[in-house]
Design an enzyme around this catalytic site. Structure first.
Site, PDB file in Angstrom:
ATOM      1  CG  LEU A   1     -23.789   6.576 -31.378  1.00 44.06           C
ATOM      2  CD1 LEU A   1     -23.871   8.072 -31.658  1.00 44.06           C
ATOM      3  CD2 LEU A   1     -23.421   6.341 -29.917  1.00 44.06           C
ATOM      4  CG  ASP A   2     -23.861   5.924 -38.053  1.00 44.62           C
ATOM      5  OD1 ASP A   2     -25.080   5.695 -38.102  1.00 44.62           O
ATOM      6  OD2 ASP A   2     -23.301   6.816 -38.706  1.00 44.62           O
ATOM      7  NE  ARG A   3     -20.659  -3.593 -36.201  1.00 49.27           N
ATOM      8  CZ  ARG A   3     -20.856  -4.822 -36.628  1.00 49.27           C
ATOM      9  NH1 ARG A   3     -21.654  -5.035 -37.635  1.00 49.27           N
ATOM     10  NH2 ARG A   3     -20.270  -5.845 -36.056  1.00 49.27           N
TER      11      ARG A   3
ATOM     12  CG  HIS B   1     -24.035   7.166 -42.663  1.00 46.06           C
ATOM     13  ND1 HIS B   1     -24.029   6.239 -43.681  1.00 46.06           N
ATOM     14  CD2 HIS B   1     -24.140   6.459 -41.508  1.00 46.06           C
ATOM     15  CE1 HIS B   1     -24.117   5.023 -43.164  1.00 46.06           C
ATOM     16  NE2 HIS B   1     -24.187   5.135 -41.846  1.00 46.06           N
TER      17      HIS B   1
END
Length: 247
Positions: free
Chosen positions: A57-59, A164
């Site tokens: 899970l992206d920052r 992304h």
């Protein structure tokens, strides 16, 4: 400081939590100076015992993060994810008004984690996202060249797991996600950062559905978006993001 993770589901094999925006999942070459990670907080929730992240899970993305509590469960669930057997749902706020629903079938070049590989040609992978538009609004503010500005709340269903992917796919159809510094529109990002006193990526993982890796029973984990997300969605009159996850 307390633990920033909220437990959503826990049993002998799995630990599912809500991760706030801005927290890294684990150490990465991009953010060497960071000292706080979701992984260490999840370990604390697991009685100090090791946990195994089974997806990323992206920052800047908030929402559901699932850990396995043993290596066999991690392997089984990881294989299910790679096989496309885990259904993920995200909520996003985007610029403009997309169609009511659609699919984005647009291959993406891999983005290496290590900046030293930036000049090296990366492979292109198939990438597929479905979406549906839940709400639209128009505000009387001139941000680019029009006297008013349009926005939408969309539900996103990635069928592949490229890095992304959702941010790049929404940019591809000219409906970038608000708050996306890399793939979004700066003027819109700045407007909302100033209006609400903080900038954030308007992307949240709100639901994951899969077969339990040990029992085989269907399991759905849901989480409403965090307050900083809901605050920005207040521009959509009458839209209740908390109830959308039950739909």
């Amino acid at each position: 400081m307390g633990n920033p993770l909220t437990v959503l589901y826990r049993d002998d094999h799995l630990l599912a939590v809500h991760k706030p925006a801005g927290l890294l999942v684990h150490r990465s070459p991009i953010d060497k100076h960071e000292t706080e990670f979701a992984l260490q907080y999840a370990r604390a929730l697991n009685g100090g015992q090791h946990v195994y992240p089974v997806h990323r899970l992206d920052r800047p993305t908030s929402g559901i993060l699932v850990f396995a509590r043993d290596s066999d469960t991690a392997r089984t669930l990881g294989m299910a994810m790679m096989a496309g057997e885990v259904a993920k749902t995200y909520l996003a706020m985007v610029r403009g008004w997309p169609p009511e629903q659609g699919e984005i079938d647009y291959p993406l070049r891999e983005e290496p984690e290590d900046r030293r590989l930036k000049g090296v040609e990366q492979p292109v992978r198939d990438a597929l996202t479905y979406y549906r538009t839940l709400a639209t609004t128009e505000i009387p503010v001139e941000i680019e060249k029009y006297p008013s500005s349009r926005y939408a709340v969309v539900e996103l269903f990635p069928k592949t797991g490229r890095k992304h992917q959702l941010r790049r796919h929404m940019k591809h159809i000219n409906h970038p996600i608000i708050g996306d510094a890399n793939h979004g529109r700066g003027r819109h990002n700045r407007y909302f950062a100033e209006r609400f006193g903080q900038g954030r990526l308007m992307l949240a993982a709100t639901k994951m559905a899969f077969r339990h890796p040990v029992t085989g029973e269907p399991l759905t984990v849901s989480a409403a978006p965090e307050e900083s997300f809901l605050e920005v969605l207040s521009i959509f009159q009458g839209f209740d993001a908390r109830n959308q996850r039950e739909q």
